[in-house]
Every structure is written in C-alpha cells, then in structure tokens.
Enzyme design. Sequence first.
Site, PDB file in Angstrom:
ATOM      1  N   GLU A  51      -1.420   8.099 -12.243  1.00 33.24           N
ATOM      2  CA  GLU A  51      -2.687   8.052 -13.207  1.00 33.24           C
ATOM      3  C   GLU A  51      -3.488   9.271 -13.306  1.00 33.24           C
ATOM      4  O   GLU A  51      -3.721   9.727 -14.400  1.00 33.24           O
ATOM      5  CB  GLU A  51      -3.629   6.917 -12.995  1.00 33.24           C
ATOM      6  CG  GLU A  51      -2.975   5.290 -12.925  1.00 33.24           C
ATOM      7  CD  GLU A  51      -2.326   5.131 -11.594  1.00 33.24           C
ATOM      8  OE1 GLU A  51      -2.463   3.871 -11.369  1.00 33.24           O
ATOM      9  OE2 GLU A  51      -1.972   5.995 -10.664  1.00 33.24           O
ATOM     10  N   HIS A 103      -1.734  10.494  -7.596  1.00 38.84           N
ATOM     11  CA  HIS A 103      -1.482   9.445  -8.028  1.00 38.84           C
ATOM     12  C   HIS A 103      -1.122   9.391  -9.544  1.00 38.84           C
ATOM     13  O   HIS A 103      -1.660  10.301 -10.231  1.00 38.84           O
ATOM     14  CB  HIS A 103      -2.478   8.420  -8.048  1.00 38.84           C
ATOM     15  CG  HIS A 103      -2.895   7.778  -6.562  1.00 38.84           C
ATOM     16  ND1 HIS A 103      -3.147   6.635  -6.570  1.00 38.84           N
ATOM     17  CD2 HIS A 103      -2.646   8.294  -5.499  1.00 38.84           C
ATOM     18  CE1 HIS A 103      -3.369   6.197  -5.297  1.00 38.84           C
ATOM     19  NE2 HIS A 103      -3.153   7.281  -4.549  1.00 38.84           N
ATOM     20  N   CYS A 109      -5.235   1.550  -8.578  1.00 36.52           N
ATOM     21  CA  CYS A 109      -6.010   1.244  -7.327  1.00 36.52           C
ATOM     22  C   CYS A 109      -7.420   1.483  -7.590  1.00 36.52           C
ATOM     23  O   CYS A 109      -7.805   2.048  -8.743  1.00 36.52           O
ATOM     24  CB  CYS A 109      -5.415   2.217  -6.217  1.00 36.52           C
ATOM     25  SG  CYS A 109      -5.758   3.975  -6.617  1.00 36.52           S
ATOM     26  N   CYS A 169      -8.135   5.180  -9.016  1.00 33.43           N
ATOM     27  CA  CYS A 169      -7.530   5.479 -10.361  1.00 33.43           C
ATOM     28  C   CYS A 169      -8.402   4.753 -11.220  1.00 33.43           C
ATOM     29  O   CYS A 169      -8.901   5.485 -12.162  1.00 33.43           O
ATOM     30  CB  CYS A 169      -5.983   4.972 -10.215  1.00 33.43           C
ATOM     31  SG  CYS A 169      -5.101   6.185  -9.467  1.00 33.43           S
TER      32      CYS A 169
END
Length: 173
Positions: A65, A63, A105, A108
């Site tokens: 992040e 992801h 999410c 993260c």
Amino acid sequence: MTAPPPTPTQRRYEPWMRLALAEATAAEATGDVPIGAVILDPAGTVIATGRNTREAEGDPTGHAELVAIRAAARTLHTRATQKNPTTPTTWHLTDCTLVVTLEPCTMCAGAIVLSRLTRVIFGAWDPKAGAAGSLYDVLRDPRLNHNPEVVPGVLEPDCRNALDRFFEHHRRK
C-alpha cells in the site's frame, strides 16, 4: 461452507484485484510476503502499482500500500506540473481507489487516511493485524479527518490462497 457470491461492487473491482494479485506474485519472487496493490484515478486508470518490498529493500515500511501510495502521489504531481508548471500541486489522492490483496494494517491505514484515498478495496481479511474492520477499524474511525469507503472480500479466496501457499512453503523450511 461456500462463500456467498460476489456483490456487484465486488465484481466491478475483480479486474484490478487480478492486477494486484500479479504484483503479489512478483513480491513473492523476491522473498516478500505476496501482497500487491494498485491505485486507480477517478477514471479507473491504473496510476500506480505496489508490492511488498520489505525483504527486497530491507525496509520495514515497504508494504504494498505504501509503495503504491508514494507512486500514485508522484504520478499525480507529474501530471499536474506537466499541465501547468506554475500551478500548485497536491499529494492528495482524492477520488482515487486503492485495490490491495490483504486488509491494510494500522500503518497502511494511517497512510490511506492521510493521503485522502476515497475508496479501499481489499481481498483477504487479516484477523491478526487488519485495520479495516477485523482487528481495528482505523479507516472508518469517525474521529479521524477522512474516512474512505471500504469494500472487502474481492477475490478473497484467490488472495487468501496466495498467502496460505507462501506461509505453508515457509513453514516447511
């Protein structure tokens, strides 16, 4: 219905959100969902960027992040060891700001809390998986050891449009 005008705080982070959007565009070029992130040090200097790399690298944790958090921690570690190789370094991202195109999410959000980021700025809300106020609010859960400031909605239409275009294209296939 027209969106309300941006607040001064939202407006302040627009230049960095544009950099995150550029990262999102680069993610899309590799078949990944167009989500991008940048991390700023306390002076407002970009110390890391990230984009979704799940498809490009075959990594479910790829992801934007997490990619940016890992890079920022390496940058701060390198800075500290260059100043004084014998001084203990830290991976804490205290006083740093994460700017990301989509609400984080739960995975993260957990990494954000554990890395001690001071501030999280995001563009579009994620009602299906968001953990910064829409579905969950991990970042502001008072039971956790760290709670960053959260500023949502920076360039939200631009961030949402990038995602909508991506998914519309994939639905047509």
